[in-house]
Write a protein that holds these residues in place. Structure first.
Motif, PDB file in Angstrom:
ATOM      1  N   GLY A 150       0.820  -1.216   0.000  1.00  0.00           N
ATOM      2  CA  GLY A 150       0.000   0.000   0.000  1.00  0.00           C
ATOM      3  C   GLY A 150       0.851   1.262   0.000  1.00  0.00           C
ATOM      4  O   GLY A 150       2.044   1.240   0.310  1.00  0.00           O
ATOM      5  N   ASN A 208      -4.245   0.416  -1.700  1.00  0.00           N
ATOM      6  CA  ASN A 208      -3.340  -0.730  -1.674  1.00  0.00           C
ATOM      7  C   ASN A 208      -3.710  -1.735  -2.746  1.00  0.00           C
ATOM      8  O   ASN A 208      -4.718  -1.581  -3.448  1.00  0.00           O
ATOM      9  CB  ASN A 208      -3.280  -1.359  -0.275  1.00  0.00           C
ATOM     10  CG  ASN A 208      -4.620  -1.945   0.158  1.00  0.00           C
ATOM     11  OD1 ASN A 208      -5.389  -2.456  -0.660  1.00  0.00           O
ATOM     12  ND2 ASN A 208      -4.889  -1.850   1.445  1.00  0.00           N
ATOM     13  N   THR A 209      -2.882  -2.724  -2.876  1.00  0.00           N
ATOM     14  CA  THR A 209      -3.052  -3.687  -3.975  1.00  0.00           C
ATOM     15  C   THR A 209      -4.349  -4.475  -3.827  1.00  0.00           C
ATOM     16  O   THR A 209      -5.006  -4.795  -4.807  1.00  0.00           O
ATOM     17  CB  THR A 209      -1.865  -4.657  -4.031  1.00  0.00           C
ATOM     18  OG1 THR A 209      -1.641  -5.175  -2.720  1.00  0.00           O
ATOM     19  CG2 THR A 209      -0.605  -3.954  -4.526  1.00  0.00           C
ATOM     20  N   TYR A 242       5.054  -1.282   8.276  1.00  0.00           N
ATOM     21  CA  TYR A 242       4.168  -0.159   8.016  1.00  0.00           C
ATOM     22  C   TYR A 242       4.937   1.119   8.351  1.00  0.00           C
ATOM     23  O   TYR A 242       5.277   1.359   9.495  1.00  0.00           O
ATOM     24  CB  TYR A 242       2.933  -0.266   8.924  1.00  0.00           C
ATOM     25  CG  TYR A 242       1.689   0.340   8.328  1.00  0.00           C
ATOM     26  CD1 TYR A 242       0.634  -0.467   7.912  1.00  0.00           C
ATOM     27  CD2 TYR A 242       1.561   1.710   8.187  1.00  0.00           C
ATOM     28  CE1 TYR A 242      -0.511   0.078   7.359  1.00  0.00           C
ATOM     29  CE2 TYR A 242       0.425   2.269   7.631  1.00  0.00           C
ATOM     30  CZ  TYR A 242      -0.621   1.432   7.221  1.00  0.00           C
ATOM     31  OH  TYR A 242      -1.753   1.973   6.677  1.00  0.00           O
TER      32      TYR A 242
END
Lengths: 552, 264
Positions: A462, A477-478, A524
């Motif tokens: 993401g 995101n993906t 993250y």
């Protein structure tokens, strides 16, 4: 009929190295009077017709104010000619010649006289001037009792009411409050329509494009572009943005190079040493920093002292790793450097897992193999492998328990780190890595990662753009975009392609993230980096919306 | 010629500057404009006291002898000495707005001149009180002499004020020069004294008379002290010198003014 004709004007200034103005200095220190000629104008030509308004624009020091001073006849050109036909009023310096002890009315006489008005002409205009200045009853008070705003209003009123054929204005439209400014502008427009020729020097390009019909862009003493105000202003702004962009890029490169040089300078004994002196914590986070690179060693209780040294040799691009834990070189192949560490001091525990986070590699100890426990560290194509000699059941148990450890969402970087972001960067259309972006141009966000332990839940990559106030502009995101990623290579790269960047000029925050299929964060990074966007668009806000206007 | 027309167009600025200077001079003082008259009157009192009790002079009515020469001299000295800085001190205006630069020295000298005219009210009163009644012919000469002195002062001020911009020491040098100059003119002493000393050296007398201020001071004294018309033969020389001064002054000023804004 041309009111102003400037033909091939050159102007130089003498720049004294160390000026001595007195007789003693002039005779005794002859060499102090050395000076060099600096050409500020190198062949300027333009022509202005009656009733035209022209804006002179350009960077600081480009010579536009000098040009204006020559139009005013404060200075004279060294070569070339300037023809000015008509009475000139200059709003270059307002209130020149005001006497603080005299009343506003008396000062109107002196000030207007400076513009070449006779007493009768001044008397005729007196009422207009007083009315325009909005000074009312204050007009008969001494000027020294005026506030700065009143002072400027009076001065502006005189200058604008002298009925000049040509009005020269230098950066003075910041007069009084907004209402008075609007009034001034209204008056200037009126004058323009009445056939007064106006020359404005300003950095406020909005004024130029809205008020002037012509513009001249001067750079380094030469006319770069002249013509329709709007066109020239756009061209100028594009140039300035390009310059800003280049400056930002250069600053970044310089910063990187400086840090590298500093690292090299510190290199022969650049060390980070840390001493673990707390035994009641369950896990130590030992942070280290070198240049702009930093990372964390995570140590478990019991290790009393670990000392590691990094060295960057001048001219080399290779990090040396030294530790007081004895190391053994396993392989001297430059593409695959392997060290082993043995005999490090351990009391009441073991050195279980370490994470070194460098921009070019991630190493984990103990994560790769339950039995062997080695530390793998990948750098570009070469590989550095640290092997820890001692490993026991306790180590393995600890390692396993670590897998279940929770993560702290409040920190700017969190996650299991079984897959980690090794790099995220912007690459422009030409394939160059950049930190300053252009609105409306294509740019790729490349996220490089390293998998130290494959996830059986899949991967989600993401990204997000945030304002500096940490408000989300866009994030995706993906998974949201419908990409199912079950497995990825050990080291790889995910590219987020942007066709035309819709961000407006400003500074933004980039967020990058990797999660597993169950939304467990693997790595993250909330605040990965700050980047700048430059834009030629003049709209407001953070995002550009493609549009057209239709006026019916 | 274009220059003079332009200066004429800016006459209001000259008036304004003169007025500002004259009014600003005593602004804030209690007596204000009254000082213009009070100042010479008090000076006269001091001189009268000094030369009648302490420094006794054998010249009859020495206070008047001195006073009628001193006032024109003070106009000249103030013009030239103060005039050195008259362009320099207006750097703010020079670098910011356009006007014919000649306005500044003209306004300065004119302001001093107007000040002298005011003072002459006192002078005339004193002259009449002292019992001197100049002939009509002599009185008619007075404006001409004043005009010659004005031209001389203006020419020199033009020259000095423009050079001072480039060579600032001149402002201080002029302080000494005007002081020395005063004693080269028959202001505090009588011309008879010079003649008696220079009797055996006629050439020295010629050189002494080359000083354009000498015939001017003498002319003032002839009219106001002796009450007779001035000796025109020497005054001609002063007039010619004043004209030359004015031409040179304008020429030099005109050449130097182009780079004022850059030098200030």
């Amino acid at each position: 009929m041309s009111v102003i004709r400037v033909t091939d004007v050159y102007k130089k200034f003498r720049v004294y190295y160390d000026k001595g103005a007195t007789l003693k200095e002039k005779t005794l220190f002859k060499n102090r009077n050395r000076y060099e000629d600096r050409w500020v104008l190198k062949g300027i030509s333009f022509e202005l017709n009656k009733g035209e308004a022209i804006g002179l624009i350009g960077e600081n020091g480009c010579g536009k104010s000098t040009m204006l001073k020559m139009l005013t006849r404060i200075m004279y050109p060294d070569q070339g000619t300037i023809e000015v036909n008509g009475r000139v009023s200059s709003l270059i310096e307002l209130g020149a010649g005001f006497h603080p002890d005299m009343s506003g009315r008396e000062n109107i006489y002196t000030n207007a006289a400076i513009f070449g008005l006779t007493k009768k002409e001044i008397d005729d205009r007196m009422e207009d001037i007083i009315e325009f200045s909005e000074l009312g009853g204050y007009i008969d008070n001494p000027v020294r009792t005026y506030s700065s705003g009143m002072y400027m209003r009076l001065a502006f009123s005189v200058a604008i009411n002298v009925d000049a054929d040509i009005l020269l204005i230098d950066e003075i439209l910041a007069v009084g409050d907004t209402n008075f400014q609007a009034k001034c502008f209204g008056r200037l427009k009126e004058l323009k329509n009445n056939g007064v020729t106006i020359v404005i020097v300003t950095h406020d390009t909005n004024t130029v494009s809205s008020f002037c019909n012509k513009a001249i862009w001067i750079d380094d003493g030469k006319v770069v572009a002249s013509g329709k105000a709007k066109t020239v202003v756009d061209e100028y702004l594009r140039f300035m943005n390009q310059k800003l962009y280049e400056a930002m890029e250069r600053r970044q490169r310089e910063k990187e190079e400086k840090e590298r040089q500093e690292a090299i300078a510190r290199g022969d004994k650049t060390a980070f040493c840390f001493t673990v002196n707390s035994s009641h914590l369950t896990t130590y986070d030992v942070k280290w920093k070198m240049g702009d690179q930093s990372g964390v060693f995570e140590l478990h209780p019991g290790i009393n002292r670990v000392q590691v040294e990094f060295r960057l040799q001048p001219g080399e691009n290779r990090w040396c790793f030294e530790t007081d834990m004895p190391m053994r070189v396993l392989d001297t192949d430059p593409r695959k450097l392997c060290f082993s560490m043995a005999g490090y001091e351990v009391k009441n525990g073991v050195f279980v897992e370490g994470i070194v986070d460098l921009s070019w590699g991630v190493g984990t100890y103990g994560a790769e193999s339950d039995e062997g426990g080695y530390w793998r560290w990948v750098q570009d194509k070469g590989e550095i492998v640290f092997e820890f000699a001692e490993m026991n059941e306790e180590t393995i148990a600890l390692h396993k328990s670590r897998k279940l450890q929770s993560y702290d969402r409040s920190s700017t970087r969190y996650g299991l780190r079984t897959t980690e972001i090794t790099d995220a960067r912007f690459v422009n259309c030409k394939g160059e890595s950049v930190i300053a972006l252009y609105q409306g141009e294509c740019v790729d966000l490349e996220i490089s990662y390293h998998v130290s332990r494959p996830s059986d839940q899949g991967y989600v990559f993401g990204m997000g753009f945030y304002t500096m106030d940490y408000e989300c502009i866009y994030g995706v995101n993906t998974r949201l975009d419908g990409h199912d990623i079950a497995s990825v290579p050990r080291d790889g790269k995910v590219t987020f392609k942007i066709k035309d960047l819709p961000l407006m000029a400003g500074k933004y925050i980039l967020q990058v993230a990797i999660e597993d299929g169950n939304s467990i964060p693997l790595d993250y990074v909330k605040d990965y980096m700050h980047f700048d966007v430059v834009s030629n668009e003049k709209g407001m806000g953070t995002t550009f919306i493609k549009h057209d206007w239709i006026i019916e | 010629m274009k220059l003079f027309r332009e200066i004429y167009e800016y006459r209001q600025m000259i008036f304004g500057l003169v007025k500002r200077d004259l009014r600003g001079r005593y602004k804030g003082s209690v007596l204000g404009f009254l000082w213009t008259f009070l100042n010479p009157l008090l000076q006269l009192l001091v001189y009268t006291f000094l030369f009648s009790t302490i420094l006794r002079s054998d010249i009859d009515k020495y206070y008047l002898h001195l006073f009628v020469a001193l006032i024109p001299w003070m106009f000249f000295a103030a013009s030239v000495q103060g005039g050195a800085g008259c362009v320099l001190n207006q750097a703010g205006m020079i670098t910011k707005i356009y006007f014919p630069r000649e306005v500044l020295p003209i306004a300065h000298v004119t302001s001093q001149f107007v000040n002298m005219l005011y003072t002459f009210v006192v002078v005339m009163a004193v002259v009449l009180l002292a019992g001197v009644f100049p002939s009509l012919m002599a009185l008619l000469q007075l404006p001409i002499i004043m005009f010659i002195e004005y031209c001389l002062a203006l020419g020199l001020t033009m020259l000095i004020s423009s050079v001072t911009v480039y060579f600032r020491d001149l402002e201080y040098i002029m302080g000494i020069v005007t002081m020395a100059w005063q004693f080269l003119c028959p202001v505090v002493y009588s011309i008879d004294l010079v003649e008696s000393i220079a009797k055996s050296y006629p050439w020295a007398m010629k050189i002494y008379m080359l000083n354009p201020m000498t015939p001017i001071v003498l002319a003032f004294r002839d009219i106001l002290y002796y009450g007779k018309p001035a000796d025109l033969s020497t005054l001609w020389l002063a007039a010619v010198l004043a004209a030359i001064c004015l031409i040179v002054g304008f020429a030099v000023f005109g050449r130097l003014k182009c780079r004022f804004a850059e030098e200030l």
